[in-house]
Structure formats: structure tokens, C-alpha cells
Design a protein around this motif. Structure first.
Motif, PDB file in Angstrom:
ATOM      1  N   LEU A  46       0.824  -1.206   0.000  1.00  9.30           N
ATOM      2  CA  LEU A  46       0.000   0.000   0.000  1.00  9.30           C
ATOM      3  C   LEU A  46       0.860   1.259   0.000  1.00  9.30           C
ATOM      4  CD1 LEU A  46      -2.807  -1.031   2.515  1.00  9.30           C
ATOM      5  CD2 LEU A  46      -3.157  -0.396   0.120  1.00  9.30           C
ATOM      6  N   LEU A  49       2.491   1.712  -3.468  1.00  7.74           N
ATOM      7  CA  LEU A  49       1.542   2.272  -4.430  1.00  7.74           C
ATOM      8  C   LEU A  49       1.339   3.768  -4.192  1.00  7.74           C
ATOM      9  CD1 LEU A  49      -1.156  -0.525  -4.700  1.00  7.74           C
ATOM     10  CD2 LEU A  49       0.051   0.508  -6.625  1.00  7.74           C
ATOM     11  N   GLU A 158      -7.240  -3.349 -11.421  1.00  7.75           N
ATOM     12  CA  GLU A 158      -7.806  -2.411 -10.465  1.00  7.75           C
ATOM     13  C   GLU A 158      -7.436  -2.849  -9.051  1.00  7.75           C
ATOM     14  OE1 GLU A 158     -11.984  -2.106 -11.082  1.00  7.75           O
ATOM     15  OE2 GLU A 158     -11.785  -1.615 -13.218  1.00  7.75           O
ATOM     16  N   ARG A 159      -7.286  -1.909  -8.174  1.00  6.15           N
ATOM     17  CA  ARG A 159      -6.862  -2.217  -6.813  1.00  6.15           C
ATOM     18  C   ARG A 159      -7.953  -2.915  -6.012  1.00  6.15           C
ATOM     19  NH1 ARG A 159      -3.414   3.379  -5.756  1.00  6.15           N
ATOM     20  NH2 ARG A 159      -2.295   3.188  -7.735  1.00  6.15           N
ATOM     21  N   LEU A 172      -3.426  -6.497  -4.637  1.00  5.82           N
ATOM     22  CA  LEU A 172      -2.594  -5.336  -4.984  1.00  5.82           C
ATOM     23  C   LEU A 172      -1.402  -5.700  -5.865  1.00  5.82           C
ATOM     24  CD1 LEU A 172      -2.506  -3.495  -1.532  1.00  5.82           C
ATOM     25  CD2 LEU A 172      -3.803  -2.854  -3.562  1.00  5.82           C
ATOM     26  N   PRO A 175      -2.008  -4.484  -9.688  1.00  4.89           N
ATOM     27  CA  PRO A 175      -1.989  -3.019  -9.756  1.00  4.89           C
ATOM     28  C   PRO A 175      -0.602  -2.437  -9.504  1.00  4.89           C
ATOM     29  CG  PRO A 175      -3.912  -3.747  -8.547  1.00  4.89           C
ATOM     30  CD  PRO A 175      -3.071  -4.957  -8.775  1.00  4.89           C
TER      31      PRO A 175
END
Length: 207
Positions: A46, A49, A158-159, A172, A175
Motif C-alpha cells: 500500500l 503504491l 484495479e486495486r 494489490l 496493480p
């Protein structure tokens, strides 16, 4: 939601009840330790990203031997593939092939694609390779796994989209792969012409 957090909380609560039973307590401690590692990895993804989105990551471009990089990535995942009765192999030319790129980021993309293929291939083959075409270099990771249903193919990058809710992770990996590839000036796509069984992902990198 993330089931690992539920497992972590339940195991922590149960641990309080078995503090006087070392063997059972050790089992719960093992579960807690495992889930802690997974949550650390998910938080790291996370944050990564977020850094890419805000363009906080800086690329260290240098000539890298793509053949050596792919072979190393395959070697590092060989034990896990063998454990799952999967044949993981590099099918390209063994001659050195140099490109200008950020080695750490390209390796990160490969690692995500390989672990994803291992996760969704019960038994069978996972192959990596690359080819040069006018305008760019194309790396591929293909497997003989469960494949991706047509209705999900448009949303896999897509996340928080997961093919299987019972598999670990937050959805994740792909992505993150796409975000990294775009940051490198390339892209990653699902090859919808791949006959299967399984799936093939193709990474395009500029030369």
C-alpha cells in the motif's frame, strides 16, 4: 475485508486462554507471527503504491542484463514452485541482453508476476521469457493455472480486485505491477489471445 486481521485478533484472544498450555500457545504464536508477516507485506504494498502515485520513487537507470535478471528471479522462486509441483522455467536465450532500466523495479515486477502465477497454478508449468520487437522489449510470464474469466479480465489491474477471495492478499500485486511498469515508461497487459489453459501477462519496456 482482510481475513488475516480476523485470524490475528482471534488467535491473540485465544492465546490469552492457553497461556498455561505451552504446546497450544506455541501454535497460536506461530499463527500470529505468520499473519504479522503478511500484514507487514500488505502495508508495504500500500505504501509503495502511494509513493508511485505521488511520484516519490526515483528511478536508478543503468544497463542491466535482462537474461541474468530473469534467470535469478526464476531461481529465487524455484523452491516454492517445486513444493507446489510446478515446473518454473526460463525459456529465453541464455546470451546476455542489456537494457537501460531500474533493476530493482524490474525485478519487483517479475517477482509479483511469478508469485501470482504460483498462487493460481495448482500444478503445471510457469514460463518466463522475453522477445525484442521494433519499439520495445516484451517480457512474458505464462502459466497453466486457473486462468482469468472473461468477465474479470477488464478489472484485474484495479486495486483490491481478487480472483479468489480465499487466496491470501488484498489484490494489490497486479496493480503494483502496472504502476511500476508505467513509471518505467512501459506497461503490463493480460494477453487475451493466449489460448490457455492459464494466463499470460506481457510486460513492455522501452529500449
Amino acid at each position: 475485508g482482510y481475513r488475516g486481521l480476523d485470524t490475528f485478533i482471534i488467535s491473540t484472544e485465544l492465546l490469552k486462554e492457553v497461556v498455561d498450555e505451552p504446546e497450544i500457545a506455541d501454535r497460536f504464536l506461530g499463527v500470529i507471527d505468520h499473519e504479522s508477516d503478511r500484514m507487514t507485506h500488505l502495508i508495504s504494498e500500500l505504501l509503495e503504491l502511494s509513493r508511485i502515485d505521488s511520484r516519490q520513487i526515483k528511478l536508478s537507470l543503468a544497463p542491466i542484463d535482462l537474461t541474468e535478471l530473469v534467470e535469478r528471479s526464476v531461481f529465487e522462486h524455484q523452491i516454492l514452485a517445486d513444493k507446489n509441483n510446478q515446473c518454473l522455467e526460463f525459456t529465453g536465450d541464455e546470451q546476455p541482453y542489456y537494457i537501460l532500466a531500474d533493476e530493482t523495479r524490474v525485478e519487483q515486477v517479475l517477482r509479483n508476476l511469478i508469485t501470482n502465477a504460483i498462487k493460481y497454478t495448482k500444478e503445471g508449468h510457469i514460463r518466463l521469457g522475453y522477445r525484442y520487437e521494433a519499439g520495445g522489449l516484451y517480457m512474458y510470464c505464462e502459466d497453466t493455472g486457473v486462468g482469468i474469466p472473461k468477465e474479470q479480465q477488464s478489472s484485474i489491474f484495479e486495486r483490491f480486485v481478487k480472483l479468489n477471495d480465499f487466496k491470501p492478499g488484498l489484490g494489490l500485486g497486479l496493480p503494483l505491477c502496472r504502476a511500476l511498469c508505467l513509471r518505467l515508461g512501459g506497461n503490463v497487459v493480460l494477453d487475451t489471445s493466449y489460448p490457455g489453459p492459464g494466463a499470460r501477462f506481457v510486460v513492455k519496456l522501452p529500449l
